[in-house]
Design an enzyme around this catalytic site. Structure first.
Site, PDB file in Angstrom:
ATOM      1  N   HIS A 164      -4.403   0.690   7.651  1.00  0.00           N
ATOM      2  CA  HIS A 164      -3.006   1.582   7.412  1.00  0.00           C
ATOM      3  C   HIS A 164      -3.128   2.767   6.563  1.00  0.00           C
ATOM      4  CE1 HIS A 164       1.449   1.008   8.090  1.00  0.00           C
ATOM      5  NE2 HIS A 164       1.499   1.922   6.798  1.00  0.00           N
ATOM      6  N   GLU A 165      -3.199   2.627   5.254  1.00  0.00           N
ATOM      7  CA  GLU A 165      -3.369   3.563   4.632  1.00  0.00           C
ATOM      8  C   GLU A 165      -4.477   5.272   4.848  1.00  0.00           C
ATOM      9  OE1 GLU A 165      -0.872   3.358   2.451  1.00  0.00           O
ATOM     10  OE2 GLU A 165      -0.028   1.611   3.172  1.00  0.00           O
ATOM     11  N   HIS A 198      -2.821   7.251   7.034  1.00  0.00           N
ATOM     12  CA  HIS A 198      -1.908   8.598   5.985  1.00  0.00           C
ATOM     13  C   HIS A 198      -2.445   9.002   5.676  1.00  0.00           C
ATOM     14  CE1 HIS A 198       2.318   6.297   6.332  1.00  0.00           C
ATOM     15  NE2 HIS A 198       1.328   5.036   5.936  1.00  0.00           N
ATOM     16  N   CYS A 231       5.590   0.067   7.375  1.00  0.00           N
ATOM     17  CA  CYS A 231       5.493   0.588   6.239  1.00  0.00           C
ATOM     18  C   CYS A 231       6.922   1.571   5.803  1.00  0.00           C
ATOM     19  CB  CYS A 231       5.123   2.486   7.312  1.00  0.00           C
ATOM     20  SG  CYS A 231       4.752   4.071   6.868  1.00  0.00           S
ATOM     21  N   LEU A 232       6.224   1.963   4.449  1.00  0.00           N
ATOM     22  CA  LEU A 232       7.497   2.607   3.400  1.00  0.00           C
ATOM     23  C   LEU A 232       8.379   3.998   4.072  1.00  0.00           C
ATOM     24  CD1 LEU A 232       5.881   1.592   0.032  1.00  0.00           C
ATOM     25  CD2 LEU A 232       7.602  -0.121   1.194  1.00  0.00           C
ATOM     26  N   GLN A 285       2.213   9.639   1.455  1.00  0.00           N
ATOM     27  CA  GLN A 285       4.098   9.369   1.233  1.00  0.00           C
ATOM     28  C   GLN A 285       5.223   9.742   0.244  1.00  0.00           C
ATOM     29  OE1 GLN A 285       2.413   5.041   2.066  1.00  0.00           O
ATOM     30  NE2 GLN A 285       4.653   5.549   3.281  1.00  0.00           N
ATOM     31  N   GLY A 307       0.714  -1.000  -0.090  1.00  0.00           N
ATOM     32  CA  GLY A 307      -0.308   0.024   0.106  1.00  0.00           C
ATOM     33  C   GLY A 307       1.332   1.118  -0.340  1.00  0.00           C
TER      34      GLY A 307
HETATM   35 ZN   LIG Z   1       3.283   3.284   5.471  1.00  0.00          ZN
END
Ligand SMILES: [Zn+2]
Length: 191
Positions: free
Chosen positions: A149-150, A153, A107-108, A50, A45
């Site tokens: 999670h997304e 964000h 998480c990226l 991000q 995701g």
């Molecule tokens: Zn994340």
């Protein structure tokens, strides 16, 4: 085109996204670029924050993951690969009363940092696709968790904000180190 993934320490990760109002070629291009960037980083995701854009928009793709979850899309159960990768615009998540489960998340924007996050198993999410058409997805397991999670964000909430104190305590030195490194890189970039 690959986009640069914003690392923890940058303010944009704490910003609430603006609603998507134009479902045009520009959004379609952003979708393509975010999906390419997510694949390159081996994520499941990626949120607009991000890639530096505070927007109510994220992408999700669980193809290749253990399909150990259940879902319905608009009341039906289409094959998974028909609607993955997913473009999710203007999502509203409703937590469906179910057990809270702990699961180790990454998480990226936090490379190599992982920790348990407790989340509701089942969610219901209203969203719009790339054309602006409304949909409802209900999901549990990894899909429900990934969407939570997304969408967090998009509201400026990070997985470390959801961790129990004792979990966060263990990874706090790594988190601080990452923040310092990000701030240092930002300083270099503006010099
Ligand atoms: Zn994340």
């Amino acid at each position: 085109m690959l986009l640069q993934i914003v690392q923890y320490g940058e303010k944009v990760l704490h910003e609430t996204g603006k609603p998507v109002t134009k479902f045009d070629a520009e959004l379609a291009e952003l979708f393509e670029n975010m999906v390419d960037t997510m694949y390159e980083a081996e994520g499941i995701g990626l949120a607009a924050q991000q890639v530096g854009l505070p927007l109510m928009f994220c992408v999700v793709d669980l193809n290749g993951c253990d399909p150990d979850f259940d879902y319905t899309l608009d009341g039906a159960k289409p094959p998974f690969d028909l609607f993955m990768p997913m473009a999710i615009a203007n999502p509203k998540v409703e937590l469906i009363k179910s057990k809270e489960l702990a699961y180790e998340e990454g998480c990226l924007s936090f490379p190599e940092i992982r920790g348990d996050v407790e989340r509701t198993d089942w969610i219901r999410c209203e969203f719009q696709d790339l054309q602006g058409n409304p949909h409802v997805i209900e999901a549990n397991g990894l899909l429900g968790r990934c969407i939570q999670h997304e969408v967090d964000h998009l509201n400026g909430i990070l997985f470390i904000d959801r961790m129990k104190k004792r979990v966060l305590k263990k990874i706090q030195p790594q988190v601080n180190q990452l923040k310092a490194k990000t701030l240092q890189n930002l300083k270099k970039a503006t010099r």
